[in-house]
Write an enzyme that holds these catalytic residues in place. Structure first.
Site, PDB file in Angstrom:
ATOM      1  N   SER A  74       0.860  -1.186   0.000  1.00 43.88           N
ATOM      2  CA  SER A  74       0.000   0.000   0.000  1.00 43.88           C
ATOM      3  C   SER A  74       0.895   1.235   0.000  1.00 43.88           C
ATOM      4  O   SER A  74       2.077   1.143   0.350  1.00 43.88           O
ATOM      5  CB  SER A  74      -0.850  -0.007   1.280  1.00 43.88           C
ATOM      6  OG  SER A  74      -1.462   1.255   1.497  1.00 43.88           O
TER       7      SER A  74
ATOM      8  N   TYR B 289      -2.780  -1.624  10.569  1.00 43.27           N
ATOM      9  CA  TYR B 289      -2.682  -1.650   9.095  1.00 43.27           C
ATOM     10  C   TYR B 289      -1.364  -1.022   8.647  1.00 43.27           C
ATOM     11  O   TYR B 289      -0.650  -1.572   7.808  1.00 43.27           O
ATOM     12  CB  TYR B 289      -3.877  -0.904   8.496  1.00 43.27           C
ATOM     13  CG  TYR B 289      -3.985  -1.015   6.987  1.00 43.27           C
ATOM     14  CD1 TYR B 289      -4.517  -2.167   6.395  1.00 43.27           C
ATOM     15  CD2 TYR B 289      -3.587   0.024   6.154  1.00 43.27           C
ATOM     16  CE1 TYR B 289      -4.635  -2.270   5.019  1.00 43.27           C
ATOM     17  CE2 TYR B 289      -3.696  -0.072   4.778  1.00 43.27           C
ATOM     18  CZ  TYR B 289      -4.225  -1.224   4.219  1.00 43.27           C
ATOM     19  OH  TYR B 289      -4.347  -1.328   2.839  1.00 43.27           O
TER      20      TYR B 289
HETATM   21  P1  NAD Z   1     -11.312  -6.029  -0.291  1.00 52.76           P
HETATM   22  O1  NAD Z   1     -11.832  -5.903   1.067  1.00 52.76           O
HETATM   23  O2  NAD Z   1     -12.216  -5.833  -1.436  1.00 52.76           O
HETATM   24  O3  NAD Z   1     -10.596  -7.462  -0.498  1.00 52.76           O
HETATM   25  C1  NAD Z   1      -9.826  -8.067   0.484  1.00 52.76           C
HETATM   26  C2  NAD Z   1      -9.909  -9.562   0.273  1.00 52.76           C
HETATM   27  O4  NAD Z   1      -9.099 -10.235   1.251  1.00 52.76           O
HETATM   28  C3  NAD Z   1     -11.343 -10.115   0.445  1.00 52.76           C
HETATM   29  O5  NAD Z   1     -11.620 -11.006  -0.611  1.00 52.76           O
HETATM   30  C4  NAD Z   1     -11.269 -10.841   1.772  1.00 52.76           C
HETATM   31  O6  NAD Z   1     -12.166 -11.937   1.875  1.00 52.76           O
HETATM   32  C5  NAD Z   1      -9.822 -11.327   1.747  1.00 52.76           C
HETATM   33  N1  NAD Z   1      -9.350 -11.715   3.065  1.00 52.76           N
HETATM   34  C6  NAD Z   1      -9.405 -10.980   4.222  1.00 52.76           C
HETATM   35  N2  NAD Z   1      -8.906 -11.699   5.231  1.00 52.76           N
HETATM   36  C7  NAD Z   1      -8.530 -12.903   4.712  1.00 52.76           C
HETATM   37  C8  NAD Z   1      -7.959 -14.070   5.271  1.00 52.76           C
HETATM   38  N3  NAD Z   1      -7.690 -14.162   6.583  1.00 52.76           N
HETATM   39  N4  NAD Z   1      -7.696 -15.123   4.458  1.00 52.76           N
HETATM   40  C9  NAD Z   1      -7.983 -15.059   3.138  1.00 52.76           C
HETATM   41  N5  NAD Z   1      -8.540 -13.978   2.558  1.00 52.76           N
HETATM   42  C10 NAD Z   1      -8.806 -12.915   3.339  1.00 52.76           C
HETATM   43  O7  NAD Z   1     -10.104  -5.007  -0.391  1.00 52.76           O
HETATM   44  P2  NAD Z   1      -9.063  -4.688  -1.557  1.00 52.76           P
HETATM   45  O8  NAD Z   1      -9.021  -3.235  -1.709  1.00 52.76           O
HETATM   46  O9  NAD Z   1      -9.316  -5.530  -2.756  1.00 52.76           O
HETATM   47  O10 NAD Z   1      -7.730  -5.141  -0.819  1.00 52.76           O
HETATM   48  C11 NAD Z   1      -6.826  -6.085  -1.348  1.00 52.76           C
HETATM   49  C12 NAD Z   1      -5.441  -5.748  -0.861  1.00 52.76           C
HETATM   50  O11 NAD Z   1      -5.091  -4.462  -1.387  1.00 52.76           O
HETATM   51  C13 NAD Z   1      -5.300  -5.637   0.653  1.00 52.76           C
HETATM   52  O12 NAD Z   1      -4.081  -6.201   1.060  1.00 52.76           O
HETATM   53  C14 NAD Z   1      -5.301  -4.137   0.892  1.00 52.76           C
HETATM   54  O13 NAD Z   1      -4.618  -3.788   2.057  1.00 52.76           O
HETATM   55  C15 NAD Z   1      -4.568  -3.662  -0.357  1.00 52.76           C
HETATM   56  N6  NAD Z   1      -4.768  -2.255  -0.671  1.00 52.76           N
HETATM   57  C16 NAD Z   1      -5.988  -1.785  -1.050  1.00 52.76           C
HETATM   58  C17 NAD Z   1      -6.126  -0.421  -1.340  1.00 52.76           C
HETATM   59  C18 NAD Z   1      -7.442   0.167  -1.772  1.00 52.76           C
HETATM   60  O14 NAD Z   1      -7.556   1.404  -1.803  1.00 52.76           O
HETATM   61  N7  NAD Z   1      -8.441  -0.616  -2.120  1.00 52.76           N
HETATM   62  C19 NAD Z   1      -5.028   0.433  -1.258  1.00 52.76           C
HETATM   63  C20 NAD Z   1      -3.804  -0.080  -0.858  1.00 52.76           C
HETATM   64  C21 NAD Z   1      -3.683  -1.430  -0.579  1.00 52.76           C
END
Ligand code: NAD
Length: 278
Positions: free
Chosen positions: A161, A174
């Site tokens: 991130s 986080y």
């Molecule tokens: P999201 O909530 O849509 O997806 C997260 C996914 O992780 C979900 O499918 C959830 O079921 C899964 N998950 C959570 N805990 C889990 C576990 N214990 N075992 C297996 N699966 C698990 O969010 P996203 O935005 O798609 O996030 C994906 C990644 O991207 C994350 O690591 C998040 O920190 C990172 N990220 C997202 C953003 C953003 O703005 N969306 C920015 C920076 C980083």
């Protein structure tokens, strides 16, 4: 404008690769699974809890492979809590007994909770570190053991991130988990570089996914978010998936230990857009 439909213009760089994407039932993980499939990879879609989201990802990945002429591809779904050593072991057993090989691990699963740091419940703190950081370690250990045993290399791509380097007040666990991603990525990259194994990370900015449901659907709150982003817009999951596909491909064959930020300029100290300091 977001590059949301470039599906006809990208290459097929991942034909023959087998990839595991954790947390692929929605959001960035789903987009990565689909993009890897579009480029010819066979994907394992990891999910937590009920299977509906992963089933949708699986159907989309199959359509993506077929649409790009990759034929019948053995995409699979694998249930596992990435924070559980037992679940992760069983997930890799399922994948390796079925495919006999894995080429790419995408550590994407993650979540966040807001809390004033002094009141952050310690169980919540532990769970966030366990999923976001320790889960990536557990999966990396399994992938690395396989890469080393079979020889011939492999790659790991961590979903970090902008908060790997930008503090996020109110999200202490986080922030720590994403900060930890930096040294997880760099340490493993250095340790395994001589064995053809590349370890990199992607650092998304603000992306339109369910993790940001608190503001994505509210025009006023969304406006506040975009006002902080130099490119003036939120990113799409597909734009992030494209970076994962690049890092998984031979186009990135000499890149290891790096975090590639895809953040519309968020890591550029936007407060300095207009001079105020001199
Ligand atoms: P999201 O909530 O849509 O997806 C997260 C996914 O992780 C979900 O499918 C959830 O079921 C899964 N998950 C959570 N805990 C889990 C576990 N214990 N075992 C297996 N699966 C698990 O969010 P996203 O935005 O798609 O996030 C994906 C990644 O991207 C994350 O690591 C998040 O920190 C990172 N990220 C997202 C953003 C953003 O703005 N969306 C920015 C920076 C980083």
């Amino acid at each position: 404008m977001p590059q949301s439909d470039h599906s006809t213009s990208f290459p097929s760089r991942l034909v023959g690769q087998y990839a595991l994407v954790t947390g692929a039932s929605q959001g960035i993980g789903r987009a990565v699974a689909i993009r890897l499939a579009q480029e010819g990879a066979t994907v394992a879609i990891n999910y937590l809890g009920s299977p509906e989201g992963a089933e949708e990802t699986l159907a989309l990945a199959r359509t993506a492979s077929a649409g790009r002429g990759h034929g019948e591809i053995d995409h699979i779904m694998v249930k596992a809590d990435v924070a559980s050593e037992q679940d992760v072991g069983a997930m890799f057993e399922t994948i390796l007994s079925r495919w006999k090989r894995l080429d790419c691990l995408v550590n994407n699963a993650g979540f966040q909770r807001e809390s004033p740091s002094e009141a952050l419940d310690i169980e919540t703190y532990r769970r966030i570190i366990d999923v976001n950081l320790n889960g990536a370690v557990l999966c990396a250990q399994q992938a690395l053991a396989h890469f080393v045993a079979r020889g011939g290399g492999g790659s790991i791509i961590n979903c970090s991130s902008v908060h790997q380097i930008i503090p996020k007040p109110g999200y202490l666990a986080y922030s720590i988990s994403k900060g930890g991603m930096a040294n997880l990525t760099r340490t493993l990259a250095l340790e395994f570089a001589g064995r053809g194994i590349r370890v990199n990370a992607v650092g998304p900015g603000a992306i339109d996914t369910p993790i940001n449901a608190a503001w994505t659907g509210d025009p006023q709150k969304r406006g506040v978010v975009t006002s902080h982003i130099p490119m003036g817009r939120v990113g799409t999951p597909e734009e992030i998936a494209a970076v994962f596909a690049f890092l998984a491909s031979d186009d990135a064959s000499y890149i290891t230990g790096q975090t590639l930020y895809a953040c519309g300029g968020l890591t550029l100290f936007p407060e300095f857009r207009d001079n105020w300091a001199s």
